[in-house]
Design a protein around this motif. Structure first.
Motif, PDB file in Angstrom:
ATOM      1  N   ARG A  41       0.863  -1.189   0.000  1.00  0.00           N
ATOM      2  CA  ARG A  41       0.000   0.000   0.000  1.00  0.00           C
ATOM      3  C   ARG A  41       0.890   1.226   0.000  1.00  0.00           C
ATOM      4  N   SER A  43      -0.249   4.585  -0.855  1.00  0.00           N
ATOM      5  CA  SER A  43      -0.908   5.801  -0.382  1.00  0.00           C
ATOM      6  C   SER A  43      -1.214   5.709   1.115  1.00  0.00           C
ATOM      7  N   LYS A  44      -1.285   6.850   1.752  1.00  0.00           N
ATOM      8  CA  LYS A  44      -1.511   6.911   3.191  1.00  0.00           C
ATOM      9  C   LYS A  44      -2.895   6.379   3.573  1.00  0.00           C
ATOM     10  N   GLU A  45      -3.894   6.637   2.748  1.00  0.00           N
ATOM     11  CA  GLU A  45      -5.241   6.159   3.033  1.00  0.00           C
ATOM     12  C   GLU A  45      -5.297   4.638   3.042  1.00  0.00           C
ATOM     13  N   ASN A  46      -4.643   4.023   2.091  1.00  0.00           N
ATOM     14  CA  ASN A  46      -4.648   2.555   2.022  1.00  0.00           C
ATOM     15  C   ASN A  46      -3.857   1.937   3.164  1.00  0.00           C
ATOM     16  N   ARG A  47      -2.773   2.588   3.586  1.00  0.00           N
ATOM     17  CA  ARG A  47      -1.996   2.063   4.705  1.00  0.00           C
ATOM     18  C   ARG A  47      -2.779   2.121   5.999  1.00  0.00           C
ATOM     19  N   ALA A  48      -3.630   3.116   6.141  1.00  0.00           N
ATOM     20  CA  ALA A  48      -4.434   3.250   7.357  1.00  0.00           C
ATOM     21  C   ALA A  48      -5.505   2.172   7.460  1.00  0.00           C
ATOM     22  N   ALA A  49      -5.817   1.501   6.373  1.00  0.00           N
ATOM     23  CA  ALA A  49      -6.866   0.484   6.386  1.00  0.00           C
ATOM     24  C   ALA A  49      -6.459  -0.747   7.183  1.00  0.00           C
TER      25      ALA A  49
END
Length: 91
Positions: A41, A43-49
């Protein structure tokens, strides 16, 4: 100019080709992993998932075209030559 002639000789071209192919394969694998690997992942948004349980996406990544193509093939480089020399019914 003399130092260039010392390194770029016709004998070195196969080495350049082999290193170029290896770097190309590494580059393709790197781009493939960054773009379509479900565990990577960027992007930061995907890593936060966090950890996702998406088995279908993982199977799609693992079962790519080349793996599907060679699954039912015999592990031979030149099957016609192998069968020509190994065929016992020819004698």
């Amino acid at each position: 100019m003399a130092s260039v002639n010392r390194w770029v000789r016709p004998e070195v071209y196969p080495l350049f080709a082999a290193v170029g192919v290896a770097v190309g394969i590494c580059g393709v694998q790197l781009v493939r992993n960054i773009c379509i690997n479900p565990e990577v992942r960027v992007s930061k948004e995907n890593r936060a998932a966090g950890v996702l349980e998406n088995f279908s996406e993982g199977e799609k990544y693992a079962e790519h075209f080349l793996r599907k193509y060679v699954r039912n093939k015999t592990p031979e480089i030149m099957p016609s030559i192998n069968s020509f020399f190994a065929d016992s019914t020819r004698n």
